[in-house]
Design an enzyme around this catalytic site. Structure first.
Site, mmCIF file in Angstrom:
data_model
loop_
_atom_site.group_PDB
_atom_site.id
_atom_site.type_symbol
_atom_site.label_atom_id
_atom_site.label_comp_id
_atom_site.label_asym_id
_atom_site.label_seq_id
_atom_site.Cartn_x
_atom_site.Cartn_y
_atom_site.Cartn_z
ATOM 1 N N CYS A 1 92.769 118.016 79.357
ATOM 2 C CA CYS A 1 92.788 116.782 79.871
ATOM 3 C C CYS A 1 94.255 116.335 79.098
ATOM 4 O O CYS A 1 94.049 115.740 78.080
ATOM 5 C CB CYS A 1 91.817 115.841 79.539
ATOM 6 S SG CYS A 1 92.166 114.076 80.112
ATOM 7 N N CYS B 1 94.198 111.879 78.525
ATOM 8 C CA CYS B 1 93.319 111.515 77.448
ATOM 9 C C CYS B 1 92.660 112.577 76.844
ATOM 10 O O CYS B 1 93.232 113.600 76.219
ATOM 11 C CB CYS B 1 92.534 110.523 77.969
ATOM 12 S SG CYS B 1 91.878 110.366 79.296
ATOM 13 N N SER B 2 91.366 112.636 77.078
ATOM 14 C CA SER B 2 90.754 113.993 76.388
ATOM 15 C C SER B 2 89.416 114.113 77.092
ATOM 16 O O SER B 2 88.317 114.388 76.643
ATOM 17 C CB SER B 2 90.485 113.623 74.984
ATOM 18 O OG SER B 2 91.567 113.797 74.054
ATOM 19 N N CYS B 3 89.355 113.735 78.587
ATOM 20 C CA CYS B 3 88.211 114.091 79.293
ATOM 21 C C CYS B 3 87.512 115.509 79.144
ATOM 22 O O CYS B 3 88.350 116.678 79.005
ATOM 23 C CB CYS B 3 88.574 113.948 80.677
ATOM 24 S SG CYS B 3 89.154 112.270 81.129
#
Lengths: 191, 229
Positions: free
Chosen positions: A98, A101-103
């Site tokens: 991601c 962000c950091s999905c």
């Protein structure tokens, strides 16, 4: 270290204020910590992978409509409003990121490892995936196609790694023990 | 919004340092920030996209140095202040108080364990839309070429690029709207595949491609004669 203490203090201050105002259940933090430290984690994804390796019909269902295939498990932990499972084969290697962000599919993999959230991985794996995979010890032949999945909306991706050779005699329980978190993000292969 | 969070393709961050983190939170305050964020959904902010956008508004140096849960903490505090849930005066007073008596919070009674799940349902991002999808699997599309001043899920590296629709996902809340208060607007979501040459030119690695989940409003058909790669 000072920075970390400062952050912890600030978090504690917010927590106490929100509890005082009745906006945070006094047990909510401990519940969340217990949930993610003890009940949610990559063992769930590993169980799905091992089942897919041993039950062809389940594998097909998982690849066609993962939400329907895993509905019966009623996994808590969030971030799988829509789950898509992508299969690694001798010809195609999938890897998930991601960049914005950091999905990450928390309910089946738990919380993401630090490197997944750091700028080096997020910036580079879309641009030079083969080079990044090498840093994880994953050397792919030039004729293996690499597909990078940048989780830019609410769809979450889980990689179905290739079943290691020489595991024909193992049952799903033993196979699940072999499946690592990193192999389900797609940065490593199992052997 | 063109800021440092939009990391795809940026150079200079060095090699990836694989870590074998244990499952769960490494520190209690990480879990506290996580729990507070989900408990504040619906009061301090109205959507996950609004929370993401608050993180994107952190200054670029702070974004890179505060760490993942530090970013969450910053985004959460911003939204608690902007929603007037808390004031900066009471936060600073409480920080001083906690700092002078840094004993960890006392053991807390357990709460209803399904509270978190209920909050999650409130944040459901599916938004069925009545319109027929404009694009079909296999169709070639081009992404919007211009930046957004607000929240968007079209990364800069994929702006103005030609790709192929490889999946349709139905209607989902449009992050560009929901981050700014409109949580009702749905849009068709697609997975679009982009060849490395289209994204990175000659620097792209052969035999690689990147797939992104993109909303219909980010996409258009190639103009006549418009051919990339």
């Amino acid at each position: 270290m000072g920075e970390v203490n400062h952050q912890a203090l600030r978090a504690q201050a917010l927590e106490e204020l929100l509890v005082e105002k009745g906006l945070l259940d006094p047990g909510a933090v401990d519940n969340i910590v217990t949930l993610y430290n003890e009940r949610v984690g990559p063992m769930r994804g590993a169980g799905l992978v091992a089942r897919a390796w041993t039950e062809p019909e389940f594998k097909q269902a998982l690849l066609e409509d993962a939400d329907a295939a895993i509905a019966d498990y009623e996994y808590e932990g969030g971030e799988i409003q829509k789950l898509v499972v992508v299969e690694n084969t001798p010809d195609v290697h999938n890897v998930v990121v991601c960049t914005l962000c950091s999905c990450y599919p928390w309910a089946v993999l738990g919380l993401p490892p630090k490197w997944y959230k750091d700028p080096a991985y997020r910036s580079r794996v879309v641009r030079e995936p083969r080079a990044v995979l090498k840093e994880f010890g994953t050397e792919l032949a030039d004729d293996v196609e690499v597909r990078v999945w940048d989780s830019s909306a609410e769809v979450r991706y889980l990689v179905l790694p290739e079943r290691p050779q020489g595991t024909e005699d193992l049952d799903a329980g033993d196979l699940a023990e072999l499946v690592t978190r990193d192999s389900m993000i797609g940065v490593t292969r199992l052997r | 919004m063109d800021s440092i969070h939009d990391l795809g393709g940026k150079l200079g961050f060095g090699e990836v340092a694989p870590t074998n983190d244990p499952v769960g939170f490494l520190e209690r305050w990480h879990g506290a920030v996580f729990a507070m964020t989900f408990s504040s959904g619906g009061t301090a902010f109205g959507s996950g996209d609004q929370f993401r956008h608050a993180i994107e508004r952190i200054d670029p140096v702070g974004y890179l140095t505060h760490g993942y849960y530090g970013r969450w903490l910053g985004g959460l505090e911003t939204l608690l202040l902007e929603s007037e849930t808390l004031t900066s005066t009471e936060i600073e007073e409480k920080v001083r108080q906690v700092d002078s008596d840094p004993a960890p919070a006392a053991a807390r009674p357990s709460a209803t364990p399904d509270r978190f799940t209920e909050k999650y349902r409130d944040l459901d991002a599916r938004r069925p839309v009545d319109t027929v999808p404009r694009f079909q699997e296999g169709q070639v599309v081009v992404t919007r070429s211009t930046p957004s001043i607000g929240h968007t899920r079209l990364p800069a590296y994929a702006r103005g690029k030609q790709g192929t629709i490889v999946a349709l996902h139905g209607g989902w809340v449009l992050p560009d709207a929901s981050a700014h208060g409109n949580v009702d607007r749905g849009d068709h979501l697609y997975t679009v595949a982009f060849d490395s040459g289209e994204l990175w030119g000659e620097a792209g690695e052969p035999g690689t491609s990147t797939r992104l989940d993109l909303f219909e409003s980010y996409l258009h058909l190639p103009a006549q004669g418009e051919a990339h790669g």
